[in-house]
Design a protein around this motif. Structure first.
Motif: not given
Length: 234
Positions: A70-80, A129-136, A138-144
């Motif tokens: 829980y702590v590990s995944v929550a920290s990962q999610r919060e960072l993203a 869509q623009a946010l999703e493209l940029h985060t995917r 640059e960060l390798g993740v998508t907001p949803d």
């Protein structure tokens, strides 16, 4: 026929938050409690003491796994999420720079500059869509599609508990010798490894044998330690 199959092939979900903690939790529960039971059995022949140690190992391990996940995944999610917010602010305050950045990402993949600019402009009309493209990109993740801490925690708790219960079951049903638990545990170790191969590229026998060896080595060393400390052999 082969081209049609190629075009319509499907992949397993490799981004879900449940698979890794479930597989790791079951394996960890099985190996750690088998080793714990073997270690206690190496030091004492009292079945009640061994069973109590197994129950304590199951409970402590399951809660530890769930809390850790829980702590590990929550920290990962919060960072993203924090980085996604940074990207959203950049899109709002510097849209031209972000458009140029998206255009470059297409040209870097071989798209002609004029076409890349037009595609980037059309895709950027929708802010989400623009946010999703940029985060995917640059960060390798998508907001949803971020990992879910509760899913990871519950998956870890349940899978660890199931894995840890298997080597304990013989003692709960009246067994008094370690070899009964060892047979159940070794069978489960091989079966769990073989089952894990269904979501990997390894063959069932390789995955099963690898998991069996890991579990047997861990239990053997722990038994030897318990035997050396307790001075009691089977």
């Amino acid at each position: 026929m082969s081209e049609r199959a190629e075009a319509h092939h499907q992949h397993r979900d490799v981004t879900g938050g449940w698979l890794r903690p479930s597989v790791f939790g079951a394996m960890d529960g099985l190996v750690s409690n088998f080793a714990l039971i073997a270690g206690v059995a190496g030091g004492t022949g009292e079945a009640g003491v061994i069973a109590l140690a197994g129950v304590a190992g199951l409970a402590a391990g399951a809660f530890s796994m769930a809390g850790g996940e829980y702590v590990s995944v929550a920290s990962q999610r919060e960072l993203a999420l924090r980085e996604i917010e940074v990207e959203a602010r950049e899109l709002a305050s510097h849209p031209d720079d972000e458009l140029a950045e998206l255009t470059r990402s297409f040209t870097d993949r071989g798209v002609e500059p004029a076409l890349a600019g037009e595609v980037a402009r059309q895709l950027s009309r929708d802010p989400e869509q623009a946010l999703e493209l940029h985060t995917r990109g640059e960060l390798g993740v998508t907001p949803d599609d971020l990992p879910k801490p509760k899913v990871a925690a519950v998956s870890s708790f349940l899978s660890f508990g199931v894995g840890a219960l298997l080597p304990l079951l013989p003692y709960l049903f009246g067994a008094v010798e370690l070899w009964v638990s060892a047979v159940v545990s070794c069978t489960a170790l091989f079966g769990a490894g073989a089952l894990a191969s269904t979501v990997t590229a390894r063959s069932w026998w390789y995955s099963g044998l690898r998991q069996l060896i890991v579990g047997v080595v861990a239990a053997g060393l722990t038994f030897a330690l318990g035997n050396a400390i307790g001075g009691v052999s089977l």
